[in-house]
Design an enzyme around this catalytic site. Structure first.
Site, mmCIF file in Angstrom:
data_model
loop_
_atom_site.group_PDB
_atom_site.id
_atom_site.type_symbol
_atom_site.label_atom_id
_atom_site.label_comp_id
_atom_site.label_asym_id
_atom_site.label_seq_id
_atom_site.Cartn_x
_atom_site.Cartn_y
_atom_site.Cartn_z
ATOM 1 N N ASP A 292 40.680 -100.664 -13.747
ATOM 2 C CA ASP A 292 40.770 -100.354 -15.177
ATOM 3 C C ASP A 292 39.677 -99.381 -15.622
ATOM 4 O O ASP A 292 38.559 -99.436 -15.116
ATOM 5 C CB ASP A 292 40.661 -101.667 -15.976
ATOM 6 N N ASN B 289 52.885 -100.693 -18.839
ATOM 7 C CA ASN B 289 52.424 -99.292 -18.832
ATOM 8 C C ASN B 289 53.493 -98.284 -19.271
ATOM 9 O O ASN B 289 53.179 -97.145 -19.595
ATOM 10 C CB ASN B 289 51.864 -98.884 -17.456
#
Ligand code: FPP
Length: 270
Positions: free
Chosen positions: A32, A80
């Site tokens: 991340d 996503n």
């Protein structure tokens, strides 16, 4: 001394602290912070993703060198798709490019690559590359790299529940036969040991729908470092931290000289 030599020296020092007998077999990573890394530098987000790929290569090498056997990375979640289509398209092209450029090297290193998730919505080019990469490396047995693409933990659990319900309706299994072992055998990670360690970068303290079943007893290590700045040194720090944990799996620490009652009472009587 050059920066590279200093880093090598630090890595070598940290490697010495590591207990070779307690190296986790399976490490899962939520990579991340790519976007934030780029934005901080005044660059478009894609620069963060590009740098993220080189970090993944470094961590793949480092984990293999250390003696881990499986690395599972979260490259694209079911959520996503809600990103701007330009970024989604960029990521899809990046996955194809990485496979085209790196698969020979991955194969030479005797690494098996496996993709976990619902691959249906991806373009044919990527699906074909995934298929040929998995087939090229299927007999490699030194190391396994699982790439989670369009993966969601809840979706995976629902899929297993649906499959077991179908098997039960058709009479293949009895409802009473459904247990943890049978459930695990239907997961996308079937046959793979659960991760002992989950690393998440960028300081976020969430699981974000990643391997919900498989992470039940994993140790979680949060690194404040953004993924594009993560490196072997940070990885070794995570391993050292993991090795300092006392894994009890919901039980109690072994108490060689005390019975359960003794230890229980003394904590109340003090
Ligand atoms: C999270 O950062 C990262 C991603 C969504 C993509 C990660 C993908 C790679 C590193 C490429 C891997 C390629 C292969 C083939 C395995 P973010 O964009 O969520 O960062 P932010 O939280 O700062 O916005």
């Amino acid at each position: 001394m050059s920066l590279e030599k200093i880093i090598d020296k630090k890595n070598a020092e940290l490697s010495k602290i590591i207990d070779q007998k307690k190296v986790p077999e399976h490490v899962a990573i939520i990579m991340d912070g790519n976007g934030r890394w780029a934005t901080k530098k005044g660059l478009p987000r894609r620069f963060g993703h590009n740098k993220g790929v080189s970090v993944l290569k470094e961590i793949l090498k480092a984990s293999k060198k250390l003696g881990c056997k499986v690395l599972t990375v979260y490259a694209f979640s079911t959520e996503n798709w809600t990103r701007p289509s330009k970024e989604v398209d960029f990521l899809i092209n990046l996955f194809s490019e990485v496979l085209r450029n790196e698969i020979e090297e991955i194969h030479k290193e005797s690494i098996k690559i496996k993709f976990i998730g619902d691959l249906n919505p991806f373009p044919e080019t990527l699906k074909n590359l995934i298929c040929s990469s998995e087939s090229l490396t299927k007999n490699n047995n030194t190391f396994l790299l699982n790439v989670c693409l369009n993966y969601g933990g809840r979706q995976e659990i629902v899929k297993v529940a649906r499959e077991l319900a179908l098997k039960s309706t058709s009479g293949e299994i009895k409802p009473s036969e459904v247990n943890e072992e049978l459930f695990s055998s239907e997961l996308l990670t079937q046959g793979i040991k659960d991760p002992e360690l989950l690393i998440r970068t960028s300081g976020e303290k969430r699981i974000s729908n990643f391997l919900l079943w498989q992470l039940a007893y994993s140790e979680i290590y949060i690194s404040e470092v953004l993924w594009p700045d993560f490196n072997e040194l940070e990885f070794l720090k995570a391993i050292i931290d993991y090795q300092s944990r006392n894994r009890r799996f919901g039980g109690i620490e072994s108490l060689p000289n005390e019975s359960y009652e003794d230890s229980h009472c003394s904590s109340y009587q003090k």
